[in-house]
Design a protein around this motif. Structure first.
Motif, short mmCIF file in Angstrom:
data_model
loop_
_atom_site.label_atom_id
_atom_site.label_comp_id
_atom_site.label_asym_id
_atom_site.label_seq_id
_atom_site.Cartn_x
_atom_site.Cartn_y
_atom_site.Cartn_z
N PRO A 12 35.63 50.96 44.94
CA PRO A 12 35.34 50.14 43.77
C PRO A 12 34.35 49.00 44.06
CG PRO A 12 37.48 49.57 44.64
CD PRO A 12 36.95 50.70 45.49
N THR A 13 33.43 49.22 45.00
CA THR A 13 32.50 48.17 45.38
C THR A 13 31.70 47.64 44.20
OG1 THR A 13 32.30 49.09 47.60
CG2 THR A 13 30.55 47.62 46.90
N PHE A 14 31.26 48.51 43.32
CA PHE A 14 30.42 48.05 42.20
C PHE A 14 31.23 47.74 40.95
CE2 PHE A 14 27.59 50.37 45.03
CZ PHE A 14 26.70 49.35 45.30
N THR A 15 32.34 48.44 40.74
CA THR A 15 33.17 48.19 39.56
C THR A 15 34.18 47.07 39.82
OG1 THR A 15 34.76 49.86 40.25
CG2 THR A 15 33.01 50.57 38.74
N LEU A 16 34.41 46.72 41.06
CA LEU A 16 35.35 45.72 41.55
C LEU A 16 36.82 46.14 41.44
CD1 LEU A 16 33.73 42.36 40.38
CD2 LEU A 16 33.40 43.59 42.51
N PHE B 159 41.36 47.14 44.15
CA PHE B 159 40.36 46.09 44.02
C PHE B 159 39.47 46.04 45.25
CE2 PHE B 159 43.94 44.66 41.46
CZ PHE B 159 43.35 44.11 40.34
N ASP B 160 38.18 45.84 45.05
CA ASP B 160 37.24 45.55 46.14
C ASP B 160 36.59 44.23 45.76
OD1 ASP B 160 34.95 45.25 47.77
OD2 ASP B 160 34.83 47.41 48.08
N LEU B 161 36.98 43.18 46.44
CA LEU B 161 36.55 41.83 46.07
C LEU B 161 35.35 41.33 46.87
CD1 LEU B 161 40.09 40.25 45.60
CD2 LEU B 161 38.66 41.46 43.94
N TYR B 162 34.67 42.23 47.56
CA TYR B 162 33.54 41.83 48.41
C TYR B 162 32.51 41.00 47.65
CZ TYR B 162 29.72 42.20 51.75
OH TYR B 162 28.71 41.91 52.63
N ARG B 163 32.24 41.36 46.41
CA ARG B 163 31.20 40.68 45.63
C ARG B 163 31.77 39.56 44.75
NH1 ARG B 163 28.03 43.51 42.15
NH2 ARG B 163 29.75 44.80 41.47
N LEU B 164 33.03 39.22 44.91
CA LEU B 164 33.65 38.16 44.11
C LEU B 164 33.09 36.81 44.55
CD1 LEU B 164 35.93 38.30 41.93
CD2 LEU B 164 37.46 37.45 43.70
N ALA B 165 32.57 36.04 43.61
CA ALA B 165 31.96 34.74 43.94
C ALA B 165 33.02 33.66 44.18
CB ALA B 165 31.01 34.31 42.82
N ARG B 166 34.04 33.63 43.34
CA ARG B 166 35.09 32.61 43.45
C ARG B 166 36.44 33.28 43.22
NH1 ARG B 166 35.06 29.01 39.02
NH2 ARG B 166 34.65 30.87 37.83
N PRO B 167 37.51 32.79 43.83
CA PRO B 167 38.82 33.39 43.61
C PRO B 167 39.19 33.50 42.13
CG PRO B 167 38.97 31.84 45.42
CD PRO B 167 37.58 31.70 44.82
N GLU B 168 38.84 32.50 41.35
CA GLU B 168 39.19 32.48 39.93
C GLU B 168 38.55 33.61 39.15
OE1 GLU B 168 37.72 29.76 41.55
OE2 GLU B 168 39.65 28.89 42.04
N ASP B 169 37.46 34.17 39.66
CA ASP B 169 36.80 35.28 38.99
C ASP B 169 37.70 36.52 38.92
OD1 ASP B 169 34.60 33.66 38.64
OD2 ASP B 169 33.47 34.54 40.31
N LEU C 136 39.27 40.29 36.16
CA LEU C 136 39.51 41.67 36.57
C LEU C 136 40.93 42.14 36.22
CD1 LEU C 136 37.96 41.51 40.16
CD2 LEU C 136 36.87 42.30 38.04
N GLY C 137 41.73 41.23 35.67
CA GLY C 137 43.10 41.57 35.32
C GLY C 137 44.06 41.52 36.49
N ILE C 138 43.75 40.68 37.47
CA ILE C 138 44.57 40.66 38.67
C ILE C 138 45.99 40.16 38.41
CG2 ILE C 138 44.04 38.38 39.65
CD1 ILE C 138 43.46 40.32 42.27
N GLU C 139 46.15 39.23 37.47
CA GLU C 139 47.50 38.74 37.15
C GLU C 139 48.37 39.86 36.60
OE1 GLU C 139 47.63 34.20 35.84
OE2 GLU C 139 46.20 35.39 34.66
#
Length: 160
Positions: free
Chosen positions: A66-70, A84-94, A98-101
């Motif tokens: 999921p590198t591009f879709t996250l 989840f692939d969070l490599y491209r995540l700029a900030r944790p809050e982003d 993605l629906g992480i909660e």
């Protein structure tokens, strides 16, 4: 009460088949709401483990990175798995976008590049750290788990 991670086990995975076999052993131990982090350098085996885990839970479709879709969601008969692939995540809050909660509450979450999530990572989780081994296809693996994981791992025969 805050859960603290304790080293559960470490082992050498001699090849891709061993990584897949480990995923197939761990997948039945996971419950909805569990978080499994997958750390390691590019190519260390994180996505390979996720593929095996999803297949072990009943996934039959291709499991792309999921590198591009996250995030990729897999609605399986055994329950929802979010990769989840969070490599491209700029900030944790982003990660909220993605629906992480929701994933933390209602799914099994596999998280590559968990360091990008910082303080948003739940304390009672299973951390898998992959490293390159001495042989080209070999990987080292270190597992650290919160209290609920340590109990399940011990019952399944995993020991430090």
């Amino acid at each position: 009460m805050v859960a603290t991670a304790v080293s559960a086990f470490a082992l050498t995975l001699p090849d891709l088949a061993a990584t897949m076999a480990l995923a197939f052993r761990l997948a039945p131990l996971a419950r909805m709401g569990d978080v499994i982090t997958l750390a390691g350098e590019l190519g260390a085996g994180k996505t390979s483990f996720a593929r095996g885990f999803i297949r072990a839970r009943g996934g039959e479709d291709e499991v792309p990175s999921p590198t591009f879709t996250l995030v990729q969601e897999y609605a399986l008969a055994s329950g929802l798995v979010c990769h989840f692939d969070l490599y491209r995540l700029a900030r944790p809050e982003d990660a909220y976008e993605l629906g992480i909660e929701e994933a933390f509450a209602e799914a099994i979450s596999l998280i590559e590049w968990p360091d990008r999530l910082g303080p948003l990572l739940p304390p009672d989780r299973l951390d898998l750290s992959f490293s390159f081994g001495r042989e080209p296809d070999a990987r080292g693996l270190r597992a650290d788990g919160g209290p609920s994981w340590l109990e399940r791992l011990a019952k399944a025969g995993f020991h430090g």
